[in-house]
Write a protein that holds these residues in place. Structure first.
Motif, PDB file in Angstrom:
ATOM      1  N   CYS A 263       6.566 -11.571 -17.537  1.00  8.30           N
ATOM      2  CA  CYS A 263       5.390 -11.815 -16.685  1.00  8.30           C
ATOM      3  C   CYS A 263       4.534 -10.549 -16.573  1.00  8.30           C
ATOM      4  CB  CYS A 263       5.830 -12.272 -15.296  1.00  8.30           C
ATOM      5  SG  CYS A 263       6.518 -13.941 -15.241  1.00  8.30           S
ATOM      6  N   ALA A 264       5.178  -9.407 -16.393  1.00  6.96           N
ATOM      7  CA  ALA A 264       4.426  -8.150 -16.299  1.00  6.96           C
ATOM      8  C   ALA A 264       3.670  -7.872 -17.589  1.00  6.96           C
ATOM      9  CB  ALA A 264       5.375  -6.997 -15.978  1.00  6.96           C
ATOM     10  N   ASP A 265       4.290  -8.201 -18.728  1.00  2.00           N
ATOM     11  CA  ASP A 265       3.606  -8.046 -20.012  1.00  2.00           C
ATOM     12  C   ASP A 265       2.366  -8.931 -20.075  1.00  2.00           C
ATOM     13  OD1 ASP A 265       4.866  -6.063 -21.425  1.00  2.00           O
ATOM     14  OD2 ASP A 265       6.228  -7.391 -22.493  1.00  2.00           O
ATOM     15  N   ASN A 266       2.517 -10.183 -19.671  1.00  2.26           N
ATOM     16  CA  ASN A 266       1.382 -11.108 -19.696  1.00  2.26           C
ATOM     17  C   ASN A 266       0.288 -10.690 -18.719  1.00  2.26           C
ATOM     18  OD1 ASN A 266       1.737 -13.699 -21.475  1.00  2.26           O
ATOM     19  ND2 ASN A 266       3.766 -13.233 -20.687  1.00  2.26           N
ATOM     20  N   ALA A 267       0.704 -10.048 -17.617  1.00  3.46           N
ATOM     21  CA  ALA A 267      -0.272  -9.541 -16.645  1.00  3.46           C
ATOM     22  C   ALA A 267      -0.836  -8.186 -17.064  1.00  3.46           C
ATOM     23  CB  ALA A 267       0.378  -9.420 -15.270  1.00  3.46           C
ATOM     24  N   GLU A 268      -0.235  -7.586 -18.092  1.00  2.00           N
ATOM     25  CA  GLU A 268      -0.650  -6.262 -18.587  1.00  2.00           C
ATOM     26  C   GLU A 268      -0.652  -5.244 -17.445  1.00  2.00           C
ATOM     27  OE1 GLU A 268      -4.432  -7.039 -20.397  1.00  2.00           O
ATOM     28  OE2 GLU A 268      -3.513  -7.740 -22.268  1.00  2.00           O
ATOM     29  N   HIS A 269       0.470  -5.227 -16.696  1.00  2.00           N
ATOM     30  CA  HIS A 269       0.554  -4.391 -15.498  1.00  2.00           C
ATOM     31  C   HIS A 269       1.676  -3.362 -15.666  1.00  2.00           C
ATOM     32  CE1 HIS A 269       0.690  -3.152 -11.337  1.00  2.00           C
ATOM     33  NE2 HIS A 269      -0.362  -3.909 -11.075  1.00  2.00           N
ATOM     34  N   ASN A 270       1.309  -2.126 -15.982  1.00  2.00           N
ATOM     35  CA  ASN A 270       2.315  -1.088 -16.217  1.00  2.00           C
ATOM     36  C   ASN A 270       3.108  -0.732 -14.969  1.00  2.00           C
ATOM     37  OD1 ASN A 270       1.955  -0.733 -18.958  1.00  2.00           O
ATOM     38  ND2 ASN A 270       0.318   0.757 -18.710  1.00  2.00           N
ATOM     39  N   GLY A 271       2.463  -0.796 -13.800  1.00  2.00           N
ATOM     40  CA  GLY A 271       3.179  -0.487 -12.565  1.00  2.00           C
ATOM     41  C   GLY A 271       4.343  -1.432 -12.339  1.00  2.00           C
ATOM     42  N   LEU A 272       4.147  -2.716 -12.643  1.00  3.19           N
ATOM     43  CA  LEU A 272       5.226  -3.686 -12.501  1.00  3.19           C
ATOM     44  C   LEU A 272       6.249  -3.524 -13.619  1.00  3.19           C
ATOM     45  CD1 LEU A 272       6.441  -6.000 -10.937  1.00  3.19           C
ATOM     46  CD2 LEU A 272       4.983  -7.592 -12.224  1.00  3.19           C
ATOM     47  N   ARG A 273       5.775  -3.280 -14.831  1.00  2.15           N
ATOM     48  CA  ARG A 273       6.713  -3.029 -15.940  1.00  2.15           C
ATOM     49  C   ARG A 273       7.680  -1.903 -15.560  1.00  2.15           C
ATOM     50  NH1 ARG A 273       1.836  -3.196 -19.626  1.00  2.15           N
ATOM     51  NH2 ARG A 273       1.971  -5.089 -20.900  1.00  2.15           N
ATOM     52  N   LEU A 274       7.121  -0.826 -15.043  1.00  2.00           N
ATOM     53  CA  LEU A 274       7.934   0.340 -14.696  1.00  2.00           C
ATOM     54  C   LEU A 274       8.953   0.004 -13.619  1.00  2.00           C
ATOM     55  CD1 LEU A 274       8.243   3.382 -15.283  1.00  2.00           C
ATOM     56  CD2 LEU A 274       6.641   3.816 -13.441  1.00  2.00           C
ATOM     57  N   ARG A 275       8.528  -0.706 -12.584  1.00  2.00           N
ATOM     58  CA  ARG A 275       9.438  -1.064 -11.495  1.00  2.00           C
ATOM     59  C   ARG A 275      10.574  -1.949 -11.987  1.00  2.00           C
ATOM     60  NH1 ARG A 275       4.671   0.105  -9.153  1.00  2.00           N
ATOM     61  NH2 ARG A 275       4.652   0.879  -6.990  1.00  2.00           N
ATOM     62  N   ILE A 276      10.272  -2.849 -12.898  1.00  2.00           N
ATOM     63  CA  ILE A 276      11.304  -3.758 -13.399  1.00  2.00           C
ATOM     64  C   ILE A 276      12.341  -2.993 -14.216  1.00  2.00           C
ATOM     65  CG2 ILE A 276      11.736  -5.712 -14.936  1.00  2.00           C
ATOM     66  CD1 ILE A 276       8.822  -6.633 -14.086  1.00  2.00           C
ATOM     67  N   ARG A 277      11.889  -2.078 -15.061  1.00  2.00           N
ATOM     68  CA  ARG A 277      12.838  -1.280 -15.841  1.00  2.00           C
ATOM     69  C   ARG A 277      13.742  -0.446 -14.922  1.00  2.00           C
ATOM     70  NH1 ARG A 277      13.271  -4.105 -20.172  1.00  2.00           N
ATOM     71  NH2 ARG A 277      11.739  -3.760 -21.830  1.00  2.00           N
TER      72      ARG A 277
END
Length: 491
Positions: A263-277
């Motif tokens: 979902c974060a990829d589809n939203a193109e949101h690095n802040g969320l990508r980072l939090r998920i990792r």
């Protein structure tokens, strides 16, 4: 140099012992070997291309496929690859024991002939694509649980399965602005409340919010607010990943986290990508998969973090305690210095403004610093001072009814304070520090808290026994028998 069949077999067996599903293992093979999804599932089963083609013809008589054809399908959509037919993908999915859309990357699905793509999407959405049982199916159910018993854990598993199903589609009715705004307000409410109340009070709302967002995204027409809906889906899956972790179910936590990342990829949101990792690293850390925790840290560090806000501090803090747990003292201390630097440079992000789980507070920073020092012998005095500072910061936040307060992290800081005092032979002081943790209601005794308390029990085994030591050991043993995990399992 590519991975050998033996190395892949060792990886597969190690991950199965961790309770990972075949889809998890295929994802890892794809990451490690740099191959396509289709090739990863073949390698999961330990088959050569010739063996897979032979099995395919036995499994699906009438659908021709030889080694050369399979080789070209596995290259798709790269140069030299050949576009597969929907019937081939569906048959291969049945052979490999997965869903058809798991075998294609988003570009591969998008570049299919439209008629073939429509067949795959309809088949996947209808659920009429029979597959073989996953090889690790016995690890995915609790055989002792009565069929009619609905527990928090069973709810989590249901939500995780739905997240997994949606994730496979997403890697492949219009919504009004009012609906999106209402969903953001609900996400903000849940983010803010999560660290301060027992999970049982929020679980139904989290699962319902996930269901609403996924239902909107699964519509035939892509909504005008697609990116916002994917961002919302990622945030909610992130919280459900945390929830699964808190009840001691790391497998469901990783399923939720993977879909959150899609979902974060589809939203193109690095802040969320980072939090998920970082959340994936945290889950692995508390499951004692420490090398896995470090791998997720490295994945997180590869994400551009310019607008990630306090998540950059969280990443450095989680990195510090992860490397400390692996015995790399120098790297752990280096990461702690990075935490201090970032604390003074970080600007608030859009996700920070949601509060709660999305914001890495200064209280939490102090707790992570103390947690890092737990793993580094010789720093007991500094550990005690840092943990005590963290406890006092949480007490002050609680008095102010501040959004910075989190009962789980305060309990973790108190457990670290107790550990530091025991390490210095101060049994009475250690017991005093731990009393508020031992008094937590059962529903608030999350997996991380129980692990922190049991770490104290392990230290007591190496302490000269007396009445105080024996009493504290008994209290900890009783405490660990009644936890949020035991409630979630219905035990």
């Amino acid at each position: 140099m590519g991975w050998t069949k033996r190395q892949i077999t060792q990886l597969r067996e190690r991950m199965r012992k961790q309770g990972r599903s075949d889809d998890d293992i295929a994802d890892e093979i794809r990451y490690r070997c740099g191959c396509s999804r289709l090739a990863a599932y073949r390698r999961l089963h330990g088959w050569s291309q010739a063996e897979a083609a032979d099995r395919y013809r036995e499994h699906s008589p009438g659908l021709f496929l030889d080694q050369a054809s399979l080789s070209r399908l596995e290259l798709w959509p790269q140069v030299g690859g050949r576009s597969p037919k929907a019937a081939q993908i569906i048959a291969l999915a049945s052979l490999y024991g997965t869903s058809p859309l798991r075998l294609l990357c988003p570009e591969g699905l998008e570049n299919l002939d439209p008629s073939e793509r429509d067949v795959l999407l309809r088949a996947s959405l209808s659920g009429n694509t029979p597959t073989q049982p996953p090889l690790s199916r016995e690890l995915e159910t609790d055989s002792w649980a009565p069929d009619n018993l609905v527990t928090p854990k069973s709810k989590m598993e249901t939500a995780a399965q739905r997240a997994l199903k949606f994730g496979s589609i997403a890697e492949g009715g219009n919504v009004g602005s009012e609906t999106v705004q209402q969903l953001f307000e609900e996400a903000e409410r849940l983010c803010s409340l999560y660290p301060r109340v027992a999970l049982s009070r929020l679980l139904d709302d989290l699962i319902e919010a996930q269901n609403v967002v996924f239902t909107l995204l699964e519509g035939r027409q892509r909504p005008s607010q697609t990116r916002d809906l994917y961002l919302l889906g990622g945030i909610i899956c992130f919280m459900l990943a945390k929830a699964s972790h808190d009840i001691g179910d790391p497998k469901s936590a990783m399923k939720q986290a993977r879909t959150a990342y899609i979902c974060a990829d589809n939203a193109e949101h690095n802040g969320l990508r980072l939090r998920i990792r970082v959340q994936q690293s945290l889950t692995a850390y508390w499951a004692s998969w420490n090398t896995e925790a470090a791998r997720y840290i490295e994945l997180a560090q590869s994400i551009p973090a310019g607008s990630a806000g306090s998540a950059t501090v969280w990443l450095a803090a989680q990195s510090a305690r992860t490397w400390a747990s692996l015995g790399d003292r120098e790297r752990a201390l280096k990461e702690l210095s990075v935490v201090t630097t970032l604390r003074d440079q970080t600007q608030e992000s859009d996700l920070d403004r949601l509060g709660g789980l999305m914001r890495f507070t200064d209280c939490r920073r102090l707790y992570y610093e103390a947690e890092t020092l737990v793993w580094l012998p010789g720093n007991e005095i500094e550990m005690e001072q840092t943990a005590l500072t963290a406890v006092r910061a949480y007490e002050e936040a609680a008095e102010k009814n501040s959004d910075d307060w989190a009962y789980g992290d305060e309990a973790g800081a108190r457990a670290d304070l107790s550990f530091a005092r025991i390490s210095q032979g101060e049994i009475e002081g250690a017991h005093e520090a731990l009393i508020p943790v031992l008094e937590l209601p059962v529903e608030q005794r999350t997996a991380g808290i129980v692990a922190s308390v049991m770490r104290i029990h392990g230290t007591l085994r190496n302490t000269k026994s007396n009445n105080s030591v024996s009493q504290l050991k008994r209290e900890i043993e009783l405490y660990s028998q009644h936890s949020a995990s035991s409630l979630a399992s219905g035990r």
